[in-house]
Scaffold this motif. Structure first.
Motif, PDB file in Angstrom:
ATOM      1  N   VAL A 266     105.108   3.417   9.907  1.00 58.08           N
ATOM      2  CA  VAL A 266     104.760   2.976  11.259  1.00 58.08           C
ATOM      3  C   VAL A 266     103.927   1.709  11.168  1.00 58.08           C
ATOM      4  N   SER A 267     103.829   1.037  12.285  1.00 63.12           N
ATOM      5  CA  SER A 267     102.994  -0.151  12.364  1.00 63.12           C
ATOM      6  C   SER A 267     101.525   0.262  12.470  1.00 63.12           C
ATOM      7  N   ALA A 268     100.673  -0.356  11.658  1.00 65.96           N
ATOM      8  CA  ALA A 268      99.244  -0.069  11.733  1.00 65.96           C
ATOM      9  C   ALA A 268      98.692  -0.448  13.099  1.00 65.96           C
ATOM     10  N   ALA A 269      99.232  -1.523  13.687  1.00 65.05           N
ATOM     11  CA  ALA A 269      98.792  -1.949  15.015  1.00 65.05           C
ATOM     12  C   ALA A 269      99.106  -0.887  16.063  1.00 65.05           C
ATOM     13  N   GLN A 270     100.232  -0.192  15.894  1.00 66.17           N
ATOM     14  CA  GLN A 270     100.607   0.859  16.838  1.00 66.17           C
ATOM     15  C   GLN A 270      99.608   2.019  16.780  1.00 66.17           C
ATOM     16  N   VAL A 271      99.207   2.409  15.577  1.00 64.44           N
ATOM     17  CA  VAL A 271      98.226   3.485  15.427  1.00 64.44           C
ATOM     18  C   VAL A 271      96.898   3.072  16.051  1.00 64.44           C
ATOM     19  N   ALA A 272      96.477   1.835  15.781  1.00 64.54           N
ATOM     20  CA  ALA A 272      95.218   1.337  16.342  1.00 64.54           C
ATOM     21  C   ALA A 272      95.288   1.299  17.868  1.00 64.54           C
ATOM     22  N   GLU A 273      96.431   0.883  18.396  1.00 63.81           N
ATOM     23  CA  GLU A 273      96.588   0.796  19.856  1.00 63.81           C
ATOM     24  C   GLU A 273      96.446   2.162  20.512  1.00 63.81           C
ATOM     25  N   LYS A 274      97.058   3.194  19.905  1.00 58.98           N
ATOM     26  CA  LYS A 274      96.957   4.545  20.461  1.00 58.98           C
ATOM     27  C   LYS A 274      95.518   5.048  20.424  1.00 58.98           C
ATOM     28  N   ALA A 275      94.817   4.765  19.345  1.00 64.03           N
ATOM     29  CA  ALA A 275      93.430   5.213  19.219  1.00 64.03           C
ATOM     30  C   ALA A 275      92.543   4.529  20.265  1.00 64.03           C
ATOM     31  N   VAL A 276      92.723   3.225  20.436  1.00 64.99           N
ATOM     32  CA  VAL A 276      91.918   2.478  21.404  1.00 64.99           C
ATOM     33  C   VAL A 276      92.249   2.917  22.826  1.00 64.99           C
TER      34      VAL A 276
ATOM     35  N   VAL B 122      85.940  -2.446  22.182  1.00 65.04           N
ATOM     36  CA  VAL B 122      86.388  -2.336  20.791  1.00 65.04           C
ATOM     37  C   VAL B 122      86.994  -3.669  20.360  1.00 65.04           C
ATOM     38  N   GLN B 123      86.511  -4.199  19.255  1.00 63.15           N
ATOM     39  CA  GLN B 123      87.101  -5.397  18.659  1.00 63.15           C
ATOM     40  C   GLN B 123      88.120  -4.965  17.609  1.00 63.15           C
ATOM     41  N   VAL B 124      89.368  -5.318  17.832  1.00 59.77           N
ATOM     42  CA  VAL B 124      90.453  -4.880  16.957  1.00 59.77           C
ATOM     43  C   VAL B 124      91.002  -6.069  16.183  1.00 59.77           C
ATOM     44  N   LYS B 125      91.136  -5.904  14.880  1.00 60.81           N
ATOM     45  CA  LYS B 125      91.726  -6.932  14.032  1.00 60.81           C
ATOM     46  C   LYS B 125      92.711  -6.267  13.080  1.00 60.81           C
ATOM     47  N   VAL B 126      93.988  -6.323  13.455  1.00 64.46           N
ATOM     48  CA  VAL B 126      95.036  -5.667  12.674  1.00 64.46           C
ATOM     49  C   VAL B 126      96.228  -6.618  12.556  1.00 64.46           C
ATOM     50  N   PRO B 127      96.679  -6.954  11.363  1.00 61.93           N
ATOM     51  CA  PRO B 127      97.874  -7.797  11.220  1.00 61.93           C
ATOM     52  C   PRO B 127      99.097  -7.099  11.817  1.00 61.93           C
ATOM     53  N   GLU B 128      99.871  -7.817  12.578  1.00 64.19           N
ATOM     54  CA  GLU B 128     101.024  -7.228  13.257  1.00 64.19           C
ATOM     55  C   GLU B 128     102.057  -6.704  12.269  1.00 64.19           C
TER      56      GLU B 128
ATOM     57  N   ILE C  40     102.121   1.166   7.482  1.00 60.64           N
ATOM     58  CA  ILE C  40     101.493   2.255   6.742  1.00 60.64           C
ATOM     59  C   ILE C  40     102.376   3.492   6.843  1.00 60.64           C
ATOM     60  N   LEU C  41     102.201   4.396   5.918  1.00 57.20           N
ATOM     61  CA  LEU C  41     102.901   5.674   5.960  1.00 57.20           C
ATOM     62  C   LEU C  41     101.935   6.688   6.552  1.00 57.20           C
ATOM     63  N   ALA C  42     102.211   7.143   7.770  1.00 54.27           N
ATOM     64  CA  ALA C  42     101.216   7.958   8.464  1.00 54.27           C
ATOM     65  C   ALA C  42     101.865   8.838   9.518  1.00 54.27           C
ATOM     66  N   ASP C  43     101.126   9.861   9.899  1.00 55.16           N
ATOM     67  CA  ASP C  43     101.430  10.648  11.079  1.00 55.16           C
ATOM     68  C   ASP C  43     100.686   9.973  12.229  1.00 55.16           C
ATOM     69  N   THR C  44     101.423   9.304  13.098  1.00 55.43           N
ATOM     70  CA  THR C  44     100.798   8.462  14.123  1.00 55.43           C
ATOM     71  C   THR C  44      99.830   9.243  14.995  1.00 55.43           C
TER      72      THR C  44
END
Length: 525
Positions: free
Chosen positions: A350-360, A372-378, A382-386
């Motif tokens: 999954v996209s790391a930005a997608q995980v960060a977006e859901k959390a925020v 929240v200041q977010v800095k994540v390369p588009e 990552i391999l994750a359970d979103t």
């Protein structure tokens, strides 16, 4: 002194292996055994040759009785020489293998699979130094004897320098401070052992094989064969041997203590959670208390409504209080539910930005005024359970904002920082706040289930325990760095997702878009 260090190193490496059975521990044990074999052979050779000063006798044997014990061991020159050769030619490749094992550089990691290549030259040299082979090859061939002695010493030094370069390069390549400190504690062990080995590695087995038959070998005298050392040289020998030996044992002891402490913390947390599962009635009682409080508010509302002219302001106040207690109760139940409901996670690319977006997004829903200041390369994957990873990040963001509010530093220009970036073999998720910080005593307990330093009526202390379990289930590590009055930083270190030059993207033998099912302990199902 040397004998004592040898015994201590062997005992320490054995304890390390018993505590942590890993490739690293096996390599450390192999390195210690090869060094001990090499030094034992040298001690036996020096004792049989004789002619050493009292200072060197004390340095190596402590007493004359110990020296005589080695002196009168029954061994042929061939047996003794090959004994020295085994230790001398197995130590350098093992040192390089351990340096590669410690390396987290992406471009060096593939060399681990080809590490066997570093054993080819030592194995060939060891074959040549087999007593019958060496005798057949070098009989009446002085130039060949010189070549073998010089060539073997050359590649030994090359291996030692390569291992040292790998260890030093790795240290300066690490950017995260706690990883740098932890790596230094590990790297000092092979570096100090390499220094100890380097002091004696010029001792060539050929000097033992040809003890009575070659004048050239008598010209290969090494510092410890000098009957009388100058005071400055003697002090240097003592100092280097002592420092290298003590550093070896100290780092080995420290690493073993670190692994034991980590295992104990894991065991303590597991026991506490098991005990907490047995004490569910405590939480039922806590929920019952809040429900009883709601009943009291409900009765007050009914009484107010029964009046001929209800006090609307009082009703609004009761309604607000009822809403707050209900929300708190639901939140506490949700935290407990999330921490125990999932028996497995489904990892996919999954996209790391997608995980960060859901959390925020979840964070903003709870705290609309929060920042929240977010800095994540588009492009970062990552391999994750979103769902679970986003929930874990939401918990960290919430904790960070609440800490800043408690410290009175939350505002439009103050924000919780969320960064995701690659650091060597890890993808690092960093959540930092500018709150009051966490004391060292609290840091030891914050991951315990049901521990909270906040209002216990509003928090059950399951948030960070849940975060830790989710990170562990992602095969990652969770680290906290904080000082009182300087804010707090949580670091989640996940295995870095990489793309192969050809074929599908992979990580942990899993293809893109393929779901990897892991249980809560991080094992495959």
């Amino acid at each position: 002194m040397v004998l004592i260090l040898m015994v201590l190193l062997l005992a320490g490496s054995g304890v390390l292996l018993a505590v942590r059975r890993s490739k690293e521990s096996w390599l450390v044990l192999g390195l210690v055994i090869s060094l001990d074999v090499f030094l034992l052979g040298i001690l036996t050779y020096i004792a049989k040759k004789g002619g050493i000063g009292d200072q060197i006798e004390t340095l190596f044997y402590l007493t004359s009785d110990v020296r005589r014990f080695f002196q009168y061991r029954v061994m042929t020159l061939g047996q003794l020489g090959f004994f020295v050769a085994v230790g001398r030619y197995t130590f350098p490749p093992l040192l390089v293998a351990l340096a590669l094992q410690y390396s987290l550089s992406p471009w060096l990691r593939p060399l681990r699979k080809k590490g066997w290549a570093f054993f080819l030259l030592p194995a060939l040299t060891l074959f040549v130094y087999l007593p019958p082979v060496f005798k057949q090859l070098t009989h009446n061939r002085l130039e060949l004897q010189k070549f073998l002695v010089e060539a073997s010493l050359a590649w030994i030094w090359a291996y030692l320098l390569l291992a040292a370069a790998l260890l030093v390069y790795e240290y300066f390549s690490v950017c995260i401070s706690f990883l740098k400190k932890r790596y230094l504690a590990k790297a000092l062990l092979p570096l100090s052992m390499g220094l100890l080995f380097a002091m004696y590695c010029p001792q060539d087995p050929a000097q033992i094989y040809l003890f009575y038959s070659s004048d050239y070998m008598w010209l290969l005298g090494i510092w410890y064969l000098n009957p009388i050392l100058s005071p400055s040289r003697y002090i240097a020998v003592i100092a280097i041997t002592a420092v290298a030996g003590v550093m070896c044992f100290y780092t080995l002891l420290r690493n073993t203590h670190t692994y034991i402490s980590e295992n104990q913390r894991e065991l303590v947390l597991q026991r506490k959670f098991d005990a907490a599962n047995m004490g569910v009635s405590v939480f039922v009682h806590s929920m019952k208390n809040q429900l009883l409080a709601n009943r009291v508010l409900h009765k007050r509302i009914k009484a107010a409504l029964a009046e001929s002219e209800p006090d609307l302001e009082k009703l609004r106040q009761y309604s607000s209080m009822l809403d707050e207690t209900n929300e708190a109760l639901l939140q506490r139940m949700e935290e407990l539910y999330q921490s125990v409901k999932a028996k497995s996670l489904y990892l996919s690319v999954v996209s790391a930005a997608q995980v960060a977006e859901k959390a925020v997004e979840r964070f903003q829903h709870k705290y609309p005024e929060g920042s929240v200041q977010v800095k994540v390369p588009e492009e970062l994957k990552i391999l994750a359970d979103t769902v679970h990873l986003a929930e874990a990040l939401y918990n960290l963001l919430t904790n960070g904002w609440e800490a800043m509010v408690m410290a009175g530093c939350a505002g439009p220009e103050q924000a919780v920082r969320l960064r995701i970036y690659n650091e060597r073999l890890y993808t690092v998720i960093e959540v930092a706040d500018q709150g009051p910080g966490i004391t060292p005593e609290e840091q030891k307990r914050i991951f315990e289930p049901f521990y909270s330093s906040k209002n216990s009526n509003q928090n059950w202390g399951m948030g960070l325990y849940y975060v830790r379990q989710i990170v562990k289930s992602h095969l990652g590590h969770l680290r906290v760095e904080s000082k009182r009055g300087q804010g707090t930083r949580f670091l989640i270190l996940l295995p870095r997702y990489a793309a192969r030059p050809a074929g599908p993207d992979v990580l942990l033998e899993s293809c893109e878009h393929e779901e990897v099912v892991l249980n809560r302990e991080g094992g495959r199902k």
